[in-house]
Write a protein that holds these residues in place. Structure first.
Motif, PDB file in Angstrom:
ATOM      1  N   ALA A   1      41.610 -45.521 -50.860  1.00 38.10           N
ATOM      2  CA  ALA A   1      42.850 -45.108 -50.194  1.00 38.10           C
ATOM      3  C   ALA A   1      43.296 -46.163 -49.180  1.00 38.10           C
ATOM      4  CB  ALA A   1      42.655 -43.753 -49.510  1.00 38.10           C
ATOM      5  N   PHE A   2      42.350 -46.750 -48.464  1.00 42.81           N
ATOM      6  CA  PHE A   2      42.656 -47.781 -47.475  1.00 42.81           C
ATOM      7  C   PHE A   2      43.281 -49.009 -48.151  1.00 42.81           C
ATOM      8  CE2 PHE A   2      41.530 -51.607 -45.127  1.00 42.81           C
ATOM      9  CZ  PHE A   2      41.962 -51.308 -43.843  1.00 42.81           C
ATOM     10  N   PHE A   3      42.679 -49.470 -49.233  1.00 43.65           N
ATOM     11  CA  PHE A   3      43.188 -50.648 -49.946  1.00 43.65           C
ATOM     12  C   PHE A   3      44.584 -50.400 -50.509  1.00 43.65           C
ATOM     13  CE2 PHE A   3      39.315 -52.655 -49.249  1.00 43.65           C
ATOM     14  CZ  PHE A   3      39.226 -53.872 -49.881  1.00 43.65           C
ATOM     15  N   ILE A   4      44.828 -49.189 -50.981  1.00 41.03           N
ATOM     16  CA  ILE A   4      46.161 -48.853 -51.510  1.00 41.03           C
ATOM     17  C   ILE A   4      47.163 -48.752 -50.362  1.00 41.03           C
ATOM     18  CG2 ILE A   4      47.502 -47.052 -52.672  1.00 41.03           C
ATOM     19  CD1 ILE A   4      44.873 -46.505 -54.325  1.00 41.03           C
ATOM     20  N   GLN A   5      46.787 -48.058 -49.297  1.00 35.41           N
ATOM     21  CA  GLN A   5      47.691 -47.866 -48.153  1.00 35.41           C
ATOM     22  C   GLN A   5      48.075 -49.194 -47.508  1.00 35.41           C
ATOM     23  OE1 GLN A   5      46.299 -47.298 -44.443  1.00 35.41           O
ATOM     24  NE2 GLN A   5      48.381 -47.115 -43.735  1.00 35.41           N
ATOM     25  N   LYS A   6      47.134 -50.130 -47.435  1.00 38.68           N
ATOM     26  CA  LYS A   6      47.386 -51.444 -46.831  1.00 38.68           C
ATOM     27  C   LYS A   6      47.997 -52.430 -47.825  1.00 38.68           C
ATOM     28  CE  LYS A   6      45.796 -50.515 -42.733  1.00 38.68           C
ATOM     29  NZ  LYS A   6      46.675 -50.418 -41.595  1.00 38.68           N
ATOM     30  N   LYS A   7      48.273 -51.938 -49.037  1.00 41.02           N
ATOM     31  CA  LYS A   7      48.888 -52.748 -50.093  1.00 41.02           C
ATOM     32  C   LYS A   7      48.042 -53.967 -50.464  1.00 41.02           C
ATOM     33  CE  LYS A   7      53.663 -51.350 -49.043  1.00 41.02           C
ATOM     34  NZ  LYS A   7      53.400 -50.013 -48.942  1.00 41.02           N
TER      35      LYS A   7
ATOM     36  N   GLN B   1      37.239 -52.209 -39.448  1.00 41.98           N
ATOM     37  CA  GLN B   1      37.337 -51.167 -38.428  1.00 41.98           C
ATOM     38  C   GLN B   1      38.070 -51.626 -37.174  1.00 41.98           C
ATOM     39  OE1 GLN B   1      33.302 -49.914 -37.851  1.00 41.98           O
ATOM     40  NE2 GLN B   1      33.107 -49.142 -39.925  1.00 41.98           N
ATOM     41  N   THR B   2      38.505 -52.875 -37.144  1.00 41.71           N
ATOM     42  CA  THR B   2      39.196 -53.401 -35.973  1.00 41.71           C
ATOM     43  C   THR B   2      40.567 -53.937 -36.381  1.00 41.71           C
ATOM     44  OG1 THR B   2      38.341 -55.644 -36.260  1.00 41.71           O
ATOM     45  CG2 THR B   2      36.985 -54.114 -34.970  1.00 41.71           C
ATOM     46  N   ASN B   3      41.373 -54.252 -35.424  1.00 43.44           N
ATOM     47  CA  ASN B   3      42.665 -54.891 -35.666  1.00 43.44           C
ATOM     48  C   ASN B   3      42.622 -56.342 -35.196  1.00 43.44           C
ATOM     49  OD1 ASN B   3      44.075 -52.790 -36.892  1.00 43.44           O
ATOM     50  ND2 ASN B   3      44.466 -51.829 -34.910  1.00 43.44           N
ATOM     51  N   SER B   4      41.544 -57.024 -35.510  1.00 47.29           N
ATOM     52  CA  SER B   4      41.353 -58.401 -35.078  1.00 47.29           C
ATOM     53  C   SER B   4      42.012 -59.382 -36.052  1.00 47.29           C
ATOM     54  CB  SER B   4      39.858 -58.708 -34.987  1.00 47.29           C
ATOM     55  OG  SER B   4      39.285 -58.657 -36.284  1.00 47.29           O
ATOM     56  N   ILE B   5      42.050 -60.625 -35.658  1.00 45.10           N
ATOM     57  CA  ILE B   5      42.555 -61.686 -36.538  1.00 45.10           C
ATOM     58  C   ILE B   5      41.672 -61.788 -37.775  1.00 45.10           C
ATOM     59  CG2 ILE B   5      42.829 -64.190 -36.746  1.00 45.10           C
ATOM     60  CD1 ILE B   5      43.931 -64.205 -33.926  1.00 45.10           C
ATOM     61  N   LEU B   6      40.361 -61.655 -37.584  1.00 49.36           N
ATOM     62  CA  LEU B   6      39.438 -61.706 -38.726  1.00 49.36           C
ATOM     63  C   LEU B   6      39.766 -60.607 -39.728  1.00 49.36           C
ATOM     64  CD1 LEU B   6      36.965 -62.858 -40.168  1.00 49.36           C
ATOM     65  CD2 LEU B   6      35.554 -61.322 -38.778  1.00 49.36           C
ATOM     66  N   SER B   7      40.001 -59.396 -39.248  1.00 48.75           N
ATOM     67  CA  SER B   7      40.361 -58.281 -40.124  1.00 48.75           C
ATOM     68  C   SER B   7      41.655 -58.582 -40.876  1.00 48.75           C
ATOM     69  CB  SER B   7      40.504 -57.002 -39.300  1.00 48.75           C
ATOM     70  OG  SER B   7      40.925 -55.928 -40.101  1.00 48.75           O
ATOM     71  N   PHE B   8      42.634 -59.111 -40.189  1.00 49.75           N
ATOM     72  CA  PHE B   8      43.908 -59.489 -40.811  1.00 49.75           C
ATOM     73  C   PHE B   8      43.686 -60.521 -41.917  1.00 49.75           C
ATOM     74  CE2 PHE B   8      47.485 -62.468 -40.973  1.00 49.75           C
ATOM     75  CZ  PHE B   8      48.525 -61.609 -41.305  1.00 49.75           C
ATOM     76  N   LEU B   9      42.880 -61.548 -41.628  1.00 48.82           N
ATOM     77  CA  LEU B   9      42.625 -62.602 -42.610  1.00 48.82           C
ATOM     78  C   LEU B   9      41.851 -62.074 -43.819  1.00 48.82           C
ATOM     79  CD1 LEU B   9      41.744 -65.594 -40.267  1.00 48.82           C
ATOM     80  CD2 LEU B   9      43.807 -65.302 -41.659  1.00 48.82           C
ATOM     81  N   VAL B  10      40.866 -61.224 -43.572  1.00 51.26           N
ATOM     82  CA  VAL B  10      40.071 -60.679 -44.678  1.00 51.26           C
ATOM     83  C   VAL B  10      40.942 -59.822 -45.592  1.00 51.26           C
ATOM     84  CG1 VAL B  10      38.141 -59.141 -45.271  1.00 51.26           C
ATOM     85  CG2 VAL B  10      37.871 -60.842 -43.465  1.00 51.26           C
ATOM     86  N   LYS B  11      41.848 -59.043 -45.019  1.00 54.44           N
ATOM     87  CA  LYS B  11      42.766 -58.238 -45.836  1.00 54.44           C
ATOM     88  C   LYS B  11      43.643 -59.139 -46.692  1.00 54.44           C
ATOM     89  CE  LYS B  11      42.941 -54.614 -42.392  1.00 54.44           C
ATOM     90  NZ  LYS B  11      43.704 -54.095 -41.260  1.00 54.44           N
ATOM     91  N   LYS B  12      44.155 -60.216 -46.100  1.00 56.47           N
ATOM     92  CA  LYS B  12      44.974 -61.178 -46.859  1.00 56.47           C
ATOM     93  C   LYS B  12      44.165 -61.818 -47.980  1.00 56.47           C
ATOM     94  CE  LYS B  12      48.990 -61.371 -44.709  1.00 56.47           C
ATOM     95  NZ  LYS B  12      50.191 -60.898 -45.343  1.00 56.47           N
ATOM     96  N   LEU B  13      42.922 -62.219 -47.679  1.00 62.82           N
ATOM     97  CA  LEU B  13      42.068 -62.844 -48.692  1.00 62.82           C
ATOM     98  C   LEU B  13      41.751 -61.867 -49.822  1.00 62.82           C
ATOM     99  CD1 LEU B  13      39.664 -64.894 -46.403  1.00 62.82           C
ATOM    100  CD2 LEU B  13      41.372 -65.815 -48.000  1.00 62.82           C
ATOM    101  N   TYR B  14      41.466 -60.617 -49.483  1.00 58.64           N
ATOM    102  CA  TYR B  14      41.228 -59.607 -50.523  1.00 58.64           C
ATOM    103  C   TYR B  14      42.473 -59.442 -51.399  1.00 58.64           C
ATOM    104  CZ  TYR B  14      36.659 -57.378 -49.912  1.00 58.64           C
ATOM    105  OH  TYR B  14      35.318 -57.083 -49.906  1.00 58.64           O
TER     106      TYR B  14
END
Length: 150
Positions: A124-130, A92-105
């Motif tokens: 939809a979020f996972f698809i949109q964020k590739k 729900q945030t645009n933090s560094i942690l959020s960025f890293l978790v998306k990369k790890l996923y």
């Protein structure tokens, strides 16, 4: 089929064993920890367990299992299926942690056989964020209103 459950020891272990499942305790999983060294140990432990039992298929359910279990299974060339229960506050945030978790996923889900989402918005979020390609996700065929047993 022989089913093996892998999780930290808790009050449900005896119930799992009573169903005829093998059980392997997972000692390095700390769900709320953000320590990358601990997560590295979790990855190594899961990889060792997967190598030992050489499963035909792995089902992963929690965020850390989805990420590090997916990485370990992918590294070993094993088939695995992920279940995404919910995204939580990290997304729900645009933090560094959020960025890293998306990369790890993205890394953890890369070699997944299938990814099941319990929520259309999360899918939809996972698809949109590739993070995942749509062809690896579950299809929604019914709405909650169409399920009379709920």
């Amino acid at each position: 089929h022989q089913v093996t459950a892998i999780s930290p020891p808790d009050q449900y272990v005896d119930r799992v064993k009573s169903l005829g499942c093998n059980y392997i305790p997972l000692v390095t999983l700390h769900q709320i920890s953000k320590n990358p060294i601990r997560d590295l140990f979790l990855y190594r432990e899961l990889k060792q367990i997967f190598r030992l039992i050489n499963p035909d298929l792995i089902f992963l359910f929690t965020p850390k299992a989805n990420i590090y279990g997916g990485m370990a299974a992918g590294k070993l060339g094993l088939d695995f299926i992920n279940t995404i229960n919910g995204l939580g506050y990290t997304f729900q945030t645009n933090s560094i942690l959020s960025f890293l978790v998306k990369k790890l996923y993205r890394i953890g889900l890369k070699n997944s056989t299938k990814v099941f989402f319990q929520n259309k918005d999360d899918k939809a979020f996972f698809i949109q964020k590739k993070i995942i390609k749509e062809n690896k996700t579950n299809k929604y065929r019914r709405t909650m209103k169409q399920m009379p047993f709920l």
